[in-house]
Motif scaffolding. Structure first.
Motif, PDB file in Angstrom:
ATOM      1  N   LYS A 182     123.307   1.693  30.364  1.00 18.39           N
ATOM      2  CA  LYS A 182     123.978   1.869  31.659  1.00 18.39           C
ATOM      3  C   LYS A 182     123.929   0.578  32.474  1.00 18.39           C
ATOM      4  CE  LYS A 182     123.098   4.514  35.900  1.00 18.39           C
ATOM      5  NZ  LYS A 182     124.331   4.512  36.658  1.00 18.39           N
ATOM      6  N   LEU A 183     122.813  -0.142  32.362  1.00 23.03           N
ATOM      7  CA  LEU A 183     122.662  -1.397  33.101  1.00 23.03           C
ATOM      8  C   LEU A 183     123.359  -2.557  32.402  1.00 23.03           C
ATOM      9  CD1 LEU A 183     118.890  -1.058  34.029  1.00 23.03           C
ATOM     10  CD2 LEU A 183     120.769  -1.184  35.667  1.00 23.03           C
ATOM     11  N   GLY A 184     123.846  -2.304  31.188  1.00 27.07           N
ATOM     12  CA  GLY A 184     124.516  -3.365  30.448  1.00 27.07           C
ATOM     13  C   GLY A 184     123.570  -4.265  29.676  1.00 27.07           C
ATOM     14  N   TYR A 185     122.347  -3.810  29.460  1.00 18.07           N
ATOM     15  CA  TYR A 185     121.388  -4.608  28.687  1.00 18.07           C
ATOM     16  C   TYR A 185     121.297  -4.094  27.259  1.00 18.07           C
ATOM     17  CZ  TYR A 185     119.834  -6.018  33.368  1.00 18.07           C
ATOM     18  OH  TYR A 185     119.782  -6.473  34.638  1.00 18.07           O
ATOM     19  N   SER A 186     120.628  -4.881  26.425  1.00 16.77           N
ATOM     20  CA  SER A 186     120.417  -4.470  25.036  1.00 16.77           C
ATOM     21  C   SER A 186     119.352  -3.375  24.955  1.00 16.77           C
ATOM     22  CB  SER A 186     119.962  -5.677  24.215  1.00 16.77           C
ATOM     23  OG  SER A 186     119.328  -5.243  23.033  1.00 16.77           O
ATOM     24  N   VAL A 187     119.533  -2.426  24.031  1.00 17.74           N
ATOM     25  CA  VAL A 187     118.516  -1.378  23.864  1.00 17.74           C
ATOM     26  C   VAL A 187     117.267  -1.927  23.179  1.00 17.74           C
ATOM     27  CG1 VAL A 187     120.108   0.565  23.796  1.00 17.74           C
ATOM     28  CG2 VAL A 187     119.518  -0.593  21.676  1.00 17.74           C
ATOM     29  N   ASN A 188     117.339  -3.176  22.760  1.00 15.22           N
ATOM     30  CA  ASN A 188     116.181  -3.786  22.095  1.00 15.22           C
ATOM     31  C   ASN A 188     115.551  -4.886  22.937  1.00 15.22           C
ATOM     32  OD1 ASN A 188     116.447  -2.283  19.618  1.00 15.22           O
ATOM     33  ND2 ASN A 188     118.282  -3.503  19.259  1.00 15.22           N
ATOM     34  N   THR A 189     115.836  -4.876  24.233  1.00 16.64           N
ATOM     35  CA  THR A 189     115.397  -5.988  25.066  1.00 16.64           C
ATOM     36  C   THR A 189     113.878  -6.153  25.060  1.00 16.64           C
ATOM     37  OG1 THR A 189     115.553  -6.975  27.239  1.00 16.64           O
ATOM     38  CG2 THR A 189     115.259  -4.610  27.179  1.00 16.64           C
ATOM     39  N   HIS A 190     113.450  -7.404  25.097  1.00 23.07           N
ATOM     40  CA  HIS A 190     112.024  -7.696  25.267  1.00 23.07           C
ATOM     41  C   HIS A 190     111.756  -8.168  26.687  1.00 23.07           C
ATOM     42  CE1 HIS A 190     110.464  -8.094  20.920  1.00 23.07           C
ATOM     43  NE2 HIS A 190     111.565  -7.391  20.911  1.00 23.07           N
ATOM     44  N   ASP A 191     112.828  -8.223  27.519  1.00 24.52           N
ATOM     45  CA  ASP A 191     112.730  -8.785  28.859  1.00 24.52           C
ATOM     46  C   ASP A 191     112.056  -7.781  29.800  1.00 24.52           C
ATOM     47  OD1 ASP A 191     113.242  -9.510  31.491  1.00 24.52           O
ATOM     48  OD2 ASP A 191     115.024 -10.657  30.907  1.00 24.52           O
ATOM     49  N   VAL A 192     110.907  -8.166  30.311  1.00 24.89           N
ATOM     50  CA  VAL A 192     110.117  -7.246  31.132  1.00 24.89           C
ATOM     51  C   VAL A 192     110.858  -6.860  32.413  1.00 24.89           C
ATOM     52  CG1 VAL A 192     107.901  -6.924  32.286  1.00 24.89           C
ATOM     53  CG2 VAL A 192     108.005  -8.215  30.177  1.00 24.89           C
ATOM     54  N   ASP A 193     111.621  -7.814  32.986  1.00 25.46           N
ATOM     55  CA  ASP A 193     112.345  -7.508  34.221  1.00 25.46           C
ATOM     56  C   ASP A 193     113.443  -6.472  33.990  1.00 25.46           C
ATOM     57  OD1 ASP A 193     110.789  -9.277  35.609  1.00 25.46           O
ATOM     58  OD2 ASP A 193     112.131 -10.972  35.240  1.00 25.46           O
ATOM     59  N   GLN A 194     114.161  -6.649  32.877  1.00 21.60           N
ATOM     60  CA  GLN A 194     115.208  -5.679  32.565  1.00 21.60           C
ATOM     61  C   GLN A 194     114.603  -4.295  32.352  1.00 21.60           C
ATOM     62  OE1 GLN A 194     117.393  -7.148  29.193  1.00 21.60           O
ATOM     63  NE2 GLN A 194     118.426  -8.741  30.387  1.00 21.60           N
ATOM     64  N   LEU A 195     113.457  -4.271  31.699  1.00 25.46           N
ATOM     65  CA  LEU A 195     112.787  -2.996  31.465  1.00 25.46           C
ATOM     66  C   LEU A 195     112.341  -2.357  32.769  1.00 25.46           C
ATOM     67  CD1 LEU A 195     110.639  -3.650  28.299  1.00 25.46           C
ATOM     68  CD2 LEU A 195     112.345  -1.872  28.617  1.00 25.46           C
ATOM     69  N   ALA A 196     111.850  -3.199  33.684  1.00 23.31           N
ATOM     70  CA  ALA A 196     111.413  -2.678  34.975  1.00 23.31           C
ATOM     71  C   ALA A 196     112.603  -2.077  35.714  1.00 23.31           C
ATOM     72  CB  ALA A 196     110.776  -3.793  35.799  1.00 23.31           C
ATOM     73  N   GLU A 197     113.765  -2.744  35.607  1.00 21.98           N
ATOM     74  CA  GLU A 197     114.973  -2.222  36.246  1.00 21.98           C
ATOM     75  C   GLU A 197     115.331  -0.851  35.661  1.00 21.98           C
ATOM     76  OE1 GLU A 197     119.029  -4.284  36.932  1.00 21.98           O
ATOM     77  OE2 GLU A 197     117.605  -5.864  36.377  1.00 21.98           O
ATOM     78  N   ALA A 198     115.268  -0.755  34.341  1.00 15.87           N
ATOM     79  CA  ALA A 198     115.564   0.517  33.679  1.00 15.87           C
ATOM     80  C   ALA A 198     114.572   1.579  34.134  1.00 15.87           C
ATOM     81  CB  ALA A 198     115.515   0.361  32.168  1.00 15.87           C
ATOM     82  N   GLY A 199     113.298   1.173  34.282  1.00 18.53           N
ATOM     83  CA  GLY A 199     112.271   2.098  34.747  1.00 18.53           C
ATOM     84  C   GLY A 199     112.587   2.626  36.136  1.00 18.53           C
ATOM     85  N   GLU A 200     113.013   1.716  37.038  1.00 20.68           N
ATOM     86  CA  GLU A 200     113.390   2.121  38.391  1.00 20.68           C
ATOM     87  C   GLU A 200     114.509   3.157  38.358  1.00 20.68           C
ATOM     88  OE1 GLU A 200     112.252   1.848  41.434  1.00 20.68           O
ATOM     89  OE2 GLU A 200     110.553   0.933  40.385  1.00 20.68           O
ATOM     90  N   LEU A 201     115.492   2.886  37.499  1.00 18.30           N
ATOM     91  CA  LEU A 201     116.643   3.780  37.369  1.00 18.30           C
ATOM     92  C   LEU A 201     116.186   5.175  36.936  1.00 18.30           C
ATOM     93  CD1 LEU A 201     119.614   3.119  37.788  1.00 18.30           C
ATOM     94  CD2 LEU A 201     119.836   2.801  35.337  1.00 18.30           C
ATOM     95  N   LEU A 202     115.245   5.198  35.991  1.00 17.60           N
ATOM     96  CA  LEU A 202     114.764   6.487  35.488  1.00 17.60           C
ATOM     97  C   LEU A 202     113.920   7.208  36.539  1.00 17.60           C
ATOM     98  CD1 LEU A 202     113.905   5.433  31.852  1.00 17.60           C
ATOM     99  CD2 LEU A 202     115.697   7.014  32.530  1.00 17.60           C
ATOM    100  N   LYS A 203     113.210   6.430  37.372  1.00 12.78           N
ATOM    101  CA  LYS A 203     112.435   7.061  38.445  1.00 12.78           C
ATOM    102  C   LYS A 203     113.371   7.684  39.466  1.00 12.78           C
ATOM    103  CE  LYS A 203     108.504   3.986  38.333  1.00 12.78           C
ATOM    104  NZ  LYS A 203     107.933   2.830  39.048  1.00 12.78           N
ATOM    105  N   GLN A 204     114.481   6.956  39.782  1.00 10.85           N
ATOM    106  CA  GLN A 204     115.474   7.515  40.709  1.00 10.85           C
ATOM    107  C   GLN A 204     116.043   8.812  40.152  1.00 10.85           C
ATOM    108  OE1 GLN A 204     118.672   4.730  41.255  1.00 10.85           O
ATOM    109  NE2 GLN A 204     117.262   3.117  41.892  1.00 10.85           N
ATOM    110  N   GLN A 205     116.185   8.840  38.805  1.00 13.63           N
ATOM    111  CA  GLN A 205     116.821   9.988  38.179  1.00 13.63           C
ATOM    112  C   GLN A 205     115.891  11.192  38.126  1.00 13.63           C
ATOM    113  OE1 GLN A 205     116.886   9.962  34.037  1.00 13.63           O
ATOM    114  NE2 GLN A 205     118.836  11.013  33.792  1.00 13.63           N
ATOM    115  N   LYS A 206     114.579  10.938  38.191  1.00 12.39           N
ATOM    116  CA  LYS A 206     113.628  12.020  37.914  1.00 12.39           C
ATOM    117  C   LYS A 206     113.844  13.289  38.731  1.00 12.39           C
ATOM    118  CE  LYS A 206     108.910  12.942  36.699  1.00 12.39           C
ATOM    119  NZ  LYS A 206     107.520  12.587  36.713  1.00 12.39           N
ATOM    120  N   PRO A 207     114.161  13.185  40.044  1.00 13.83           N
ATOM    121  CA  PRO A 207     114.386  14.430  40.796  1.00 13.83           C
ATOM    122  C   PRO A 207     115.552  15.264  40.257  1.00 13.83           C
ATOM    123  CG  PRO A 207     114.225  12.539  42.281  1.00 13.83           C
ATOM    124  CD  PRO A 207     114.229  12.002  40.897  1.00 13.83           C
TER     125      PRO A 207
END
Lengths: 350, 273
Positions: A182-207
């Motif tokens: 959804k963020l336009g990144y690779s599903v195999n990313t090793h980039d910690v910042d991109q992962l943190a962004e994905a994490g934020e997105l999933l936290k927003q989604q949790k409710p």
């Protein structure tokens, strides 16, 4: 005196045990045995009996429920399987750790039926160690009576309209993967910042999420408990066959194409038998029965051609070339898996 | 002679209890390097970061709540069973035990269907014109699952202690002028403490470490310490961190057992141990 008697008994016991194990070993030599280790419910088991009859071999068939269970069992030694069915990322891990035997394609002539698109992938560029078995995509299963829009984007899983009606997968790589796509990144990313962004997105989604599920998700969709679910195509096909209101969509931003392979663990005793078995499974009529039984898509082109027209041309089960080009395979992450785990734990403990 | 018969057990215990425990300790206190492994406390310092402490806090809270509910439900049930009101005690006892013979996973799956929005419970509530119950995938469902699964472990030890109390003692208390409330607080309850302690321990420990109940009934939204450990071993492959969490859990459980045995005083623990 008493002690003497005891000792005598012990010796006798040992002798009996030795004799017993020898007799067992003797039995094994009469008829070659093929040890197969596969996912639960991932083959039409009648096929095993037919293989036994045709090749005069005994098949011992065991099952597992996750790649990791299988890996731990093979890695710790002591098992004697001849054929296993790892997923693609597990294939990479096992190859890196030198856990697989080479296969001899000359002894598996039926490999010619396999789909070019799933041969020679990054995991095993020359198919020296593996052949694809079944495959599928990651997408969205939805209930058409509860969702009246057409699903084209991963955004729908973040839509407030569906609060507490969304099922996500309790699987780090798949759920984080959806956020990364959804963020336009690779599903195999090793980039910690991109992962943190994905994490934020999933936290927003949790409710909005009703639950994080694995196997029980399809039953919840069938019973109408949720409207939308992140799921694998094979699971979706099963759910649709149980409830006609359900449909499956591959979002336009892209998907993850996954496949399970057949391979031979290092040290397998019955290599010839393993080749015969792999060839047998690649016979078009056998592959057809397996795909019909399991519900996942077959990489066997000849088998696919024999499927009923509405299945073989179903773009949900057999996505277009365009969808596949747009898709990404999972790659084994090695140590970076720890970052994924951390993000996932943060999401779930949020 | 005695030694000889003990020998197989000692071997067995060494191989399957002591060695694995040492392995867990080894993994907990080392980190892998290119050359092998070095001693380190990294795994433990990671555990004491806020996100993991929050997981621990939630696990403790849910385990304590479940244990208290089990106690409040289980003690009266055990008293009723141990009392004389029922002539068919063994039938009730059997009814408590028989569900335990059924597969634990199956029983938890059953709740998944019972609690659904259109599940059996809500259909019944609708028929009675009562408001619907929507607790599936909440903490309440997790607590419900724990109480349901672990209640027999509370009832049985308490029952076994209560039924062994000498009736003469109770009669004597009554003869000496104690009313039934005083008989309970001064005689029955103190005598039942060992069973109560066993019960509390046997509910609290599995409740603290469960991972199936929280995953199924909590919809994976409530990561408990058990889930965290499972994840380290099966998904991430970080045996070091998984082992260190396990070691922390062992210490916690030893600690709580020490507190328990303090309350237990001189009495010996009985019942199912």
């Amino acid at each position: 005196m008493v002690k003497m008697v005891r000792k005598g008994k012990l010796v006798l016991l040992v002798l009996v045990l030795v004799a017993f194990s020898l007799s067992l070993a003797g039995c094994g030599q009469e008829k070659p045995t093929l040890y197969v280790y596969n996912w639960g419910d991932y083959i039409d088991e009648d096929i095993l009996g037919e293989f036994e009859k045709e090749f005069g071999m005994k098949v011992v068939y065991d099952t597992y429920s996750t790649n990791e269970d299988m890996y731990v069992k093979i890695k710790s030694g002591g098992s004697n399987y001849d054929v296993i069915f790892p997923s693609e990322y597990m294939l990479t891990r096992m190859l890196q750790e030198d856990m697989l035997e080479k296969i001899d394609l000359n002894k598996i002539p039926n490999h010619k039926h396999l789909d070019e698109r799933l041969m020679g992938t990054v995991y095993d560029p020359k198919n020296e160690y593996s052949l694809p078995y079944l495959w599928g995509t990651l997408g969205i299963l939805y209930n058409t009576t509860l969702v009246d829009e057409e699903i084209t984007s991963w955004d729908v899983l973040w839509d407030d309209k569906y609060r507490k009606q969304i099922l996500m997968l309790d699987s780090q790589r798949d759920s984080i993967g959806a956020a990364l796509i959804k963020l336009g990144y690779s599903v195999n990313t090793h980039d910690v910042d991109q992962l943190a962004e994905a994490g934020e997105l999933l936290k927003q989604q949790k409710p909005l999420v009703l639950a994080y599920v694995v196997d029980e998700g399809k039953d919840k969709m069938v019973s109408g408990e949720a409207s939308l679910a992140l799921t694998w195509s094979g699971e979706a096909m099963y759910a649709i066959s149980e409830n006609e209101d359900l449909a499956y969509a591959i979002p336009e931003e892209g998907t993850n194409v996954w496949f399970d392979v057949m391979a031979i663990p290092k040290g397998a005793k019955n290599l010839e038998g393993a080749f015969k078995f792999m060839d047998f499974l690649n016979r078009p009529e056998i592959a057809l029965r397996n795909t019909e039984y399991v519900g996942y898509s077959t990489p066997n082109v000849a088998a696919r051609a024999m499927l009923p027209e509405e299945v073989r041309n179903d773009t949900q089960a057999y996505p277009s070339d365009e969808d596949i080009e747009n898709a990404e395979f999972f790659v084994h992450l090695g140590d970076a898996l720890r970052h994924y785990d951390r993000v996932w734990t943060e999401v779930k403990a949020h | 002679m005695k030694r000889a018969t003990l020998f197989p057990y000692v071997i067995w215990m060494a191989l399957f209890i002591v060695v694995p425990m040492l392995l867990v300790l080894y993994y907990a206190f080392t980190v892998p390097t290119d050359a092998g492994a070095t001693w380190s406390l990294d795994n433990f310092s990671r555990f004491f970061e806020p996100i993991y402490l929050r997981v621990l806090g939630r696990s403790l809270r849910l385990a304590v709540i479940s244990t208290i509910i089990c106690l409040l439900l289980g003690y009266p049930a055990a008293m009723v069973m141990a009392g004389n009101a029922f002539s068919r005690k063994s039938v009730i006892l059997l009814l408590f035990v028989v569900p335990m013979w059924m597969n634990f996973l199956l029983r938890t799956y059953a709740w998944l269907t019972l609690l659904e929005r259109n599940g059996v419970i809500n259909v019944l509530l609708n028929a009675l014109r009562l408001p619907n119950l929507n607790i599936l995938y909440t903490e309440s469902a997790v607590v419900l699952g724990m109480v349901y699964n672990f209640l027999p472990f509370m009832v049985l030890p308490i029952y076994s202690v209560l039924s062994k109390i000498d009736k003469g003692v109770i009669e004597a208390a009554g003869d000496l002028g104690a009313n039934s409330f005083r008989v309970f607080t001064r005689v029955i309850f103190p005598l039942s403490v060992p069973g109560l302690v066993s019960g509390v321990t046997m509910v609290f420990m599995p409740a603290l470490t469960t991972f199936v109940i929280s995953r199924l009934l909590g919809g994976g939204q409530f990561t408990l310490i058990g889930n965290l450990i499972e994840q380290q071993f099966l998904v991430v492959g970080d045996w070091g961190f998984g082992s260190s969490i396990s070691v922390v859990m062992i210490v916690l459980i030893l600690f709580s057992m020490a507190i328990m045995s303090f309350f237990e005083g001189e009495e010996k623990s009985v019942a199912l141990w």
